[in-house]
Write an enzyme that holds these catalytic residues in place. Sequence first.
Site, PDB file in Angstrom:
ATOM      1  N   GLY A 157       0.811  -1.282   0.058  1.00  0.00           N
ATOM      2  CA  GLY A 157       0.074   0.098  -0.182  1.00  0.00           C
ATOM      3  C   GLY A 157       0.851   1.300   0.208  1.00  0.00           C
ATOM      4  O   GLY A 157       2.226   1.239  -0.234  1.00  0.00           O
ATOM      5  N   ASN A 158       0.364   2.332   0.028  1.00  0.00           N
ATOM      6  CA  ASN A 158       1.042   3.672   0.207  1.00  0.00           C
ATOM      7  C   ASN A 158       0.390   4.450   1.373  1.00  0.00           C
ATOM      8  O   ASN A 158      -0.778   3.983   1.940  1.00  0.00           O
ATOM      9  CB  ASN A 158       1.176   4.337  -1.033  1.00  0.00           C
ATOM     10  N   ARG A 159       0.885   5.882   1.668  1.00  0.00           N
ATOM     11  CA  ARG A 159       0.546   6.459   2.859  1.00  0.00           C
ATOM     12  C   ARG A 159      -0.730   7.623   2.442  1.00  0.00           C
ATOM     13  O   ARG A 159      -0.949   8.557   3.231  1.00  0.00           O
ATOM     14  CB  ARG A 159       1.659   7.068   3.304  1.00  0.00           C
ATOM     15  N   SER A 160      -0.927   7.374   1.303  1.00  0.00           N
ATOM     16  CA  SER A 160      -2.220   8.411   0.990  1.00  0.00           C
ATOM     17  C   SER A 160      -3.356   8.177   1.880  1.00  0.00           C
ATOM     18  O   SER A 160      -4.036   6.954   1.713  1.00  0.00           O
ATOM     19  CB  SER A 160      -2.606   8.287  -0.532  1.00  0.00           C
TER      20      SER A 160
END
Length: 396
Positions: free
Chosen positions: A201-204
């Site tokens: 995933g990512n931090r958005s």
Amino acid sequence: MRIVVGVCGGIAAYKVVGVIRTLVLQGHDVHVIPTDEALRFIGAPTLEAISRNPIATDLFDGVAEVKHVALGQSADVILIAPATANTIAKLATGLSDNLLTNSVLASTAPLVIAPAMHTEMWQNPATQHNVATLVDRGAHIVWPESGQLTGSDVGVGRLAEPEVIVDAVTAATGPKDLAGKTVVVTAGGTREPIDPVRFIGNRSSGRQGVALAEAARDRGADVVLIGANLEVPPPIGIEFAPVSTVAELRDAVVSRATGADIIVMAAAVSDYRPVNVAETKMKKDAVGDAVSIDLTANPDILAELGAQQHPRPVLVGFAAETEADADALAALGAGKLERKNADLIAVNRVDEGRGFGAADNEALIVASGGRIVATVDGSKRVVADAILDAALEVQR
Ligand code: CTP
């Protein structure tokens, strides 16, 4: 503008002094109507000095001037902050038992409501139902934030920050220049499963995309928000499509692209996904000390939309970059724009405290040929409005 500010009886009443001061300094004529309960939290002299106008409280004061309707009739916008569960309930049912509720009932001006209360009161189905009723009638809600409440408890229900409330007042009175248009916004960050419990995933957080959806809605557009794993609730008054993986995001965007006027791809999309997804949880014993996961490229959704023949929707991409130099940032944006054949790219610098998860954002809006159409630094709402301004400009 003539702004009526209703203040209700909640501890957050003290924070509204900052909102009133900003509105006065912006040149507005501000008239404050505190409820009797508000005056137990904050003094009348403070409100009069800050608003530079006498306050009005009593329904039976100035009966000859028909004050109970005059204030509401003459308002360009009414702001209620903090709005308590009690006043929200009265407004939803049309009760008018004090000067504030009478003024709202007698007004056709846009209504901005900034609730503040304890989490349980906010989440109570009665309050949620009343808020939804007010949204259906066109009220603009400045959503309460999550954090430390008056006591030692923590949860959703804190009054939004003064600058967010001021932005909402500006937005509510702003132009409806997107009326009749359909705006599709993607937000959040995709998750590509590795096994049933893990993902790439990512931090958005989705905050910028949600701000875009809200801004487009307030400007009169029909909005579809495609949200990937949002950390914030989707706004009311829009169509919301929750997704998780890139494949789901792609299907949702492609199926809504026909008929859209503007598509803003604010979601952070995973460029790769695992080739194989384990059906059961990967166990350390079985995997060993070193593990490698084979990845394969995901489809590039923005590039796919950009490859469509004209007429197609205005396409806005995002580029979250760690590059510090402004010229280099713009060049990265311009390169992405050309590669994906987008119309605009909003480039923002991300590092600790900036970009992901933060309330504010800084962005360069780059058009074809690397032309910088706007440089914005402000709340995610301010950035959202600048992006929509630029997208409308492309359409003209
Ligand atoms: N995007 C997309 N599909 C992908 C990857 C990205 O639609 N598979 C969109 C994003 O939503 C964003 C824009 O393309 O609006 C730029 O995303 P970014 O990840 O910065 O672009 P990449 O081409 O992946 O470039 P980089 O090498 O910087 O990761």
